[in-house]
Scaffold this active site. Structure first.
Site, mmCIF file in Angstrom:
data_model
loop_
_atom_site.group_PDB
_atom_site.id
_atom_site.type_symbol
_atom_site.label_atom_id
_atom_site.label_comp_id
_atom_site.label_asym_id
_atom_site.label_seq_id
_atom_site.Cartn_x
_atom_site.Cartn_y
_atom_site.Cartn_z
ATOM 1 N N GLY A 243 1.016 -0.968 -0.252
ATOM 2 C CA GLY A 243 0.101 -0.150 0.011
ATOM 3 C C GLY A 243 0.787 1.374 -0.083
ATOM 4 O O GLY A 243 0.738 2.400 -0.997
ATOM 5 N N THR A 474 3.016 -6.096 5.840
ATOM 6 C CA THR A 474 3.370 -5.298 7.159
ATOM 7 C C THR A 474 4.015 -7.088 8.342
ATOM 8 O O THR A 474 4.462 -6.151 9.215
ATOM 9 C CB THR A 474 2.589 -4.655 8.221
ATOM 10 N N GLU A 709 8.041 2.916 9.026
ATOM 11 C CA GLU A 709 8.113 4.059 7.721
ATOM 12 C C GLU A 709 9.703 4.471 8.964
ATOM 13 O O GLU A 709 10.189 4.962 7.250
ATOM 14 C CB GLU A 709 6.972 5.288 7.866
#
Ligand code: FAD
Lengths: 743, 293
Positions: A243, A474, A709
């Protein structure tokens, strides 16, 4: 038995399904009676659609409908400016004839097969009254405007020492200065799973299969746009093939697909192409930054000035907040000035792409720090340690937990940083110039309020944890299963994790690196609540051997209840015996800590070695060491993949990625994966990723912060700094291509 | 759109004669991309995959007759000894999947200035065997490339094979891309030594409207080698000679600035690649001579 389930490298639970093809993504679904949608996109960059000739398309075999501004599907505009909205743009498709950017949706063709829909779309003739778009970011810079406050602070923020009139004065007083102008192009998240949506209506309402990072917000947004009771819209997103922010918001195509399915009384599937993805589903805006640093001769920063201008699509909503997310807090300096402006562009809508703000901001700041270190003839690690911040500048609050200094030191030791030559261009192996570079990483520790999870203990002895989050690669499923397994004292295989469904317990979704902090803490609380519920049932049910006991006398451990007099039963046995299929409980994440007491960030330090060909300037990355301080690591194996993926993103930022927007037309010239370059395996070096282990219990009981991130932050600067060390050439315009290094 | 599936070469030629605007498909790695991007909507496609001759090769004493559709992977696996330059070029094409499908015939059909087979073919020399219902002809590789993505085929012709002389001396291929794999060349260079004729052949890729040879550079190096008697003596090549050769190669290019790289970089890189590949091939030639002696 199970104490070590956390932290250790557990393979992702859905791995076998993914590698065998058993995992079903939205585009894999074929409900009976399915029709196919294909988008028609604007071929001008700005203007008005004056006519749509659909005759040939409608006459083409299999075509069921052609929707356009002149034959729209009704969508309710109230959603556009609503707080509840996860709409990715500030307008709804086909509700007016305005063309706001090149590649905007101006039609949807639905047909019996995909090929027929695509053929139909090619036959639709759209007539425009075209106007020149504002699509040249460099030319738009002088017209940049204030975006309003950022993170609750002014867009122009001065944190000046008493008596210092301006940042310019502070810079002027500093004996050593360094910095420059740093630029980077727009970028696209380009996940490999195409954005796909399948809309199925029945008496209960709409079921929308949609690859999304945020199932519940999507459901609310779709319901509002379609004028449906939210209870009648369910979004399912079992697997998400990447994503990176591109699947965070609800874009226009699921709205049209759902409305078309309703109008036609048939399920409709729309899969957008890679090319369409570049204009329909959100990008990272271009950024132009200037950084000026002023320091004393010993390297103590006196002044940090960081001004950023980001592109902002007239379609909204997001822009990169480069200075406020980096120079605002990363270093201790008596004078800090950060400023942000936006240059309006007739560009496709933007999104929060992995490490928004920090990605460009860290490139600029950490490059400038390297430039300062070079001017001071000081080791770049030493420069950072000399300016280490222990409290947030201007606010005085400490971090909940910060061990960035340990990241620097451990990283330098693992990497062999002491072998770095301070003088650029001085190390050569054959035809290759060798360079070392480093940079810092920091990303906020986010935790969403009101995240809920449910844990169910089943009569078959298994357990299930559920929450409406997403797993876009993830490892969230694995983390949830592990966290609950640890709390329940069960082997991980006995705890199933269910997510990707908007009707599950409340969850905003998977973004902002907040997944583990939010959902894992909720899951753990729910597991405790489920155990309490089990004990209640055990003492209350007449058929239970624990019947009538005081709940305090019944102890749960490792999947069993024990009580006075040798009472002992596994929970599955107990539930089977009392003929109850399961007990369950929901609970939520604890509220995040009070921002008045703590700042929360995850930290890291990157070290990288590059080779640059002495004759052709070709770049090869040789190795990377990243040391990560992110609190408690719940599953080292999937965590490592997250950091590695972040680093690959940074490699893309440094060396390859950039959408090329043609100034005259606003068209993205390289809207495909052949010309929009992302790193391939041969570009990715060995990663040495090391996690520190300092659970951040000021942040949450669990001690975990985010990592999704962080790897992206600073990694491009580490590469650019290493390129400078190798060649003596400072490239401030990304991506660093061979001709920039050479020319 | 017609989809024609000839199973023999004669059927293929007949189909092409009947539909001159039909687009042949070999591996499809160029054709399918063009169709996907909607750059072309041909009235007919001719699938050549069932035509056996296109997938085979034959080795004569000194020439390899390479069927147009033989994929790069097979060239690498089976023909590296005889066609070292082409094999090196094949290594750099796309990815394993692309190399399993893509072919030299397709590269020639597409005639992109960036196609990787072209510099290698120019450097080895060779002839393209093309045919139509009217007959067969041989086009020297030097005459094959006419313009950007234009080649010397008549509209009813198909490529049957490429006749490439087996290498008698070292060959090299060098390519610079915008990343480490799966890229179109920023620029590329092929070189082949031909001691039997006392010549050195070159091919420049992605730095002019067509692949082309650097004739001035070739003449320069041929004269240098001949004057000093180096072919026979296998003596050392002066650094200044290699340098000059590189400069002449760079001058032979007419590159443009584009998203993949600047014209200035391309010229520079070509001079570097030419100098280095000349030095490598020459040193290899010298070593081979010593080994044989
Ligand atoms: C992801 C990707 C990466 C790539 N990377 C590279 C690369 O690194 N280097 C490179 O050079 N190329 C690259 N290409 C392009 C392509 O793979 C090559 O040009 C390849 O050689 C084409 O061969 P093919 O057999 O697939 O040709 P096709 O696609 O089948 O045909 C190509 C052209 O030749 C014509 N043609 C085919 N056979 C004949 C024939 N017998 N007679 C007449 N005309 C014919 C076709 O009509 C078409 O015009 C890449 C392509 C992709 C999709």
């Amino acid at each position: 038995m199970t104490a070590e389930i956390l932290g250790r490298g557990r393979a992702r639970v859905e791995g076998p399904a993914k590698v065998t093809g058993a995992a079903k993504y939205a585009a894999d679904l074929h409900p009976s009676g399915l029709a196919y949608g294909y988008l028609v996109l604007a071929t001008v960059g700005r203007g008005t659609v004056t006519a749509v000739d659909a005759e040939a398309a409608l006459a083409s075999p299999g075509v069921l409908a052609v929707y356009s501004p002149f034959n729209p599907l009704k969508l309710y505009g109230g959603i556009v400016h609503s707080d509840q909205s996860f709409l990715g743009q500030n307008w709804l498709p086909l509700q007016d004839a305005e063309v706001r950017h090149h590649g905007q949706i101006v039609g949807l063709v639905v047909a019996d097969t995909f090929e027929q829909a695509r053929r139909g779309a090619a036959l639709v003739r759209v007539v425009y009254d075209a106007r020149p778009p504002v699509a040249d970011f460099a030319a738009a810079l002088p017209n940049a405007v204030s975006p309003g406050p950022i993170n609750g602070e002014p867009d122009v923020l001065d944190l000046l020492a008493p008596g210092v009139p301006s940042i310019e004065a502070a810079l002027a007083a500093a004996p050593v200065r360094a910095g420059g102008t740093y630029t980077q192009p727009p970028k696209n998240p380009v996940p490999l799973e195409p954005h796909a949506t399948v809309a199925v209506w029945d008496q209960a309402g709409l079921t929308l299969h949609l690859g999304t990072q945020a199932a519940m917000p999507s459901a609310l947004t779709v319901a509002a746009a379609l004028g449906q009771d939210p209870a009648r819209v369910r979004v399912l997103s079992e697997h998400v093939g990447g994503g990176f922010g591109g699947k965070l918001y609800t874009w226009a195509h699921p709205l049209l697909t759902a409305a078309a399915a309703q109008a036609l009384g048939r399920p409709v599937k729309t899969v957008i192409t890679h090319e369409q993805m570049f204009s329909v589903t959100g990008n990272r805006t271009p950024v132009h930054q200037t950084v000026e640093l002023g320091a004393s001769a010993d390297g103590a920063l006196q002044a940090v000035k960081h001004e950023a201008v980001s592109g902002l699509s007239t379609s909204g909503l997001i822009f990169e907040q480069a200075a406020h997310t980096t120079s605002r807090y990363l270093y201790k300096a008596p004078n800090i000035h950060v400023a942000q402006k936006v240059a309006m562009l007739d560009a496709p809508p933007s999104t929060w792409m992995r490490a928004p703000g920090e990605e460009p901001g860290s490139f600029a700041l950490e490059s400038a720090m390297d430039e300062l270190a070079a001017k001071l003839n000081l080791d770049p690690v030493e420069l950072r340690l000399r300016n280490y911040s222990t409290v947030v500048p201007g606010r005085g609050v400490p971090w909940s937990s910060k061990h960035l200094d340990e990241c620097y030191r451990l990283g330098a030791a693992r990497f062999g940083w002491n072998r770095r030559a301070q003088r650029p261009g001085s190390v050569r192996e054959g035809d290759w110039l060798i360079g070392y570079g480093m940079a810092s990483a920091a990303y906020p520790g986010n935790q969403f309020p009101y995240t809920m999870a449910k844990v169910r203990l089943r009569a078959d002895g298994g357990a299930e944890v559920s929450s409406a989050t997403a797993d876009l690669g993830t490892g969230m499923r694995t983390v949830l299963s592990s966290v609950v397994a640890e709390r329940l004292g069960l082997p991980g295989e006995r705890v199933a994790a269910v997510l990707g469904d908007s009707v599950l317990p409340m969850n905003y979704g998977a973004f902002a690196s907040a997944g583990t902090a939010s959902t894992a803490t909720a899951a753990r609380a729910a597991a405790s609540a489920a155990v309490a519920q089990l004990v209640q049932v055990a003492v209350q049910n007449a058929a239970s051997p624990f019947h009538g006991l005081d709940p305090k006398d019944v102890v749960y451990a490792e999947g069993r209840l024990t009580g006075p007099g040798g009472l002992d039963a596994a929970f599955g046995e107990l539930l089977t015996r009392i003929d109850v299929s399961g007990v369950e409980a929901q609970d939520g994440s604890a509220p995040p800590p009070d921002a008045r007491n703590f700042a929360v960030h995850s930290f890291g330090a990157h070290f990288c070695e590059v080779r640059v060909h002495a004759w052709t300037s070709e770049v090869r990355l040789r190795r990377f060491t990243s040391v990560i301080d992110a609190g408690r690591i719940v599953n080292e194996r999937t965590a490592r993949s997250q950091i590695a993926g972040g680093l690959v993103f940074g490699i893309g930022q440094a060396l390859f990625e950039g959408s090329v927007m043609e100034p005259a037309s606003g068209r993205t010239a390289n809207a495909n994966l052949a010309e929009y370059l992302i790193p391939v395996n041969a570009d990715v070096p060995v990663f040495d990723i090391q996690f520190l282990s300092h659970p951040d219990t000021n942040f949450n009981e669990f001690g975990a912060r985010g990592i999704g991130e962080l790897g992206t932050v600073g990694s491009a600067a580490a590469i650019a700094n290493a390129l400078f060390n190798a060649t003596g050439r400072r490239v401030r315009d990304l991506p660093v291509t061979v001709d920039k290094l050479f020319g | 759109m017609e989809f024609l599936r000839p199973s023999t070469w004669d059927e293929a030629l007949a189909a092409k004669a009947e539909y001159p605007s039909a687009v042949p498909i070999a591996g499809g790695t160029d054709v399918m991309v063009e169709l996907n991007f909607d750059r072309h909507r041909p009235e007919a496609l001719i699938d050549l995959n069932r035509v056996p001759e296109l997938h085979t090769w034959e080795i004569d004493d000194d020439v390899v007759r390479l069927g147009a559709s033989v994929p790069y992977t097979r060239i690498i696996d089976h023909l590296t000894d005889r066609l070292p330059g082409l094999s090196l070029a094949a290594h750099t094409v796309g990815s394993p999947q692309i190399r399993n499908r893509g072919s030299v015939g397709g590269n020639l059909g597409a005639a992109s200035p960036a196609g990787d087979a072209h510099p290698a073919l120019l450097a080895s020399g060779g002839r393209v065997e093309v045919a139509s219902v009217r007959g067969t002809r041989m086009i020297p590789i030097d005459d094959f490339y006419l313009g950007v993505k234009r080649n010397a085929l008549e509209e009813d012709e198909l490529i049957l094979a490429v006749h490439i002389p087996s290498a008698t001396a070292p060959q090299q291929f060098s390519k610079i891309g915008t990343r480490n794999a799966m890229v179109i060349a920023v620029c590329s260079f092929g070189i082949g030594l031909h001691p039997e004729t006392g010549t050195v052949r070159t091919g420049i890729g992605s730095a002019a409207p067509t692949p082309r040879r650097a004739t001035d550079a070739e003449e320069f190096i041929a004269a240098e080698l001949a004057d000093a008697g180096l072919w026979a003596s296998r003596g050392e090549l002066a650094a200044s000679t290699a340098q000059r050769f590189g400069e002449l190669v760079a001058q032979a290019a007419s590159p443009i600035d584009d998203v993949r790289g600047s014209a200035a970089y391309r010229r520079h890189a070509l001079s570097v690649m030419a100098r280095r590949t000349l030095t490598w091939t020459w040193n290899e030639y010298r070593t081979a001579g010593r080994a044989a002696a």
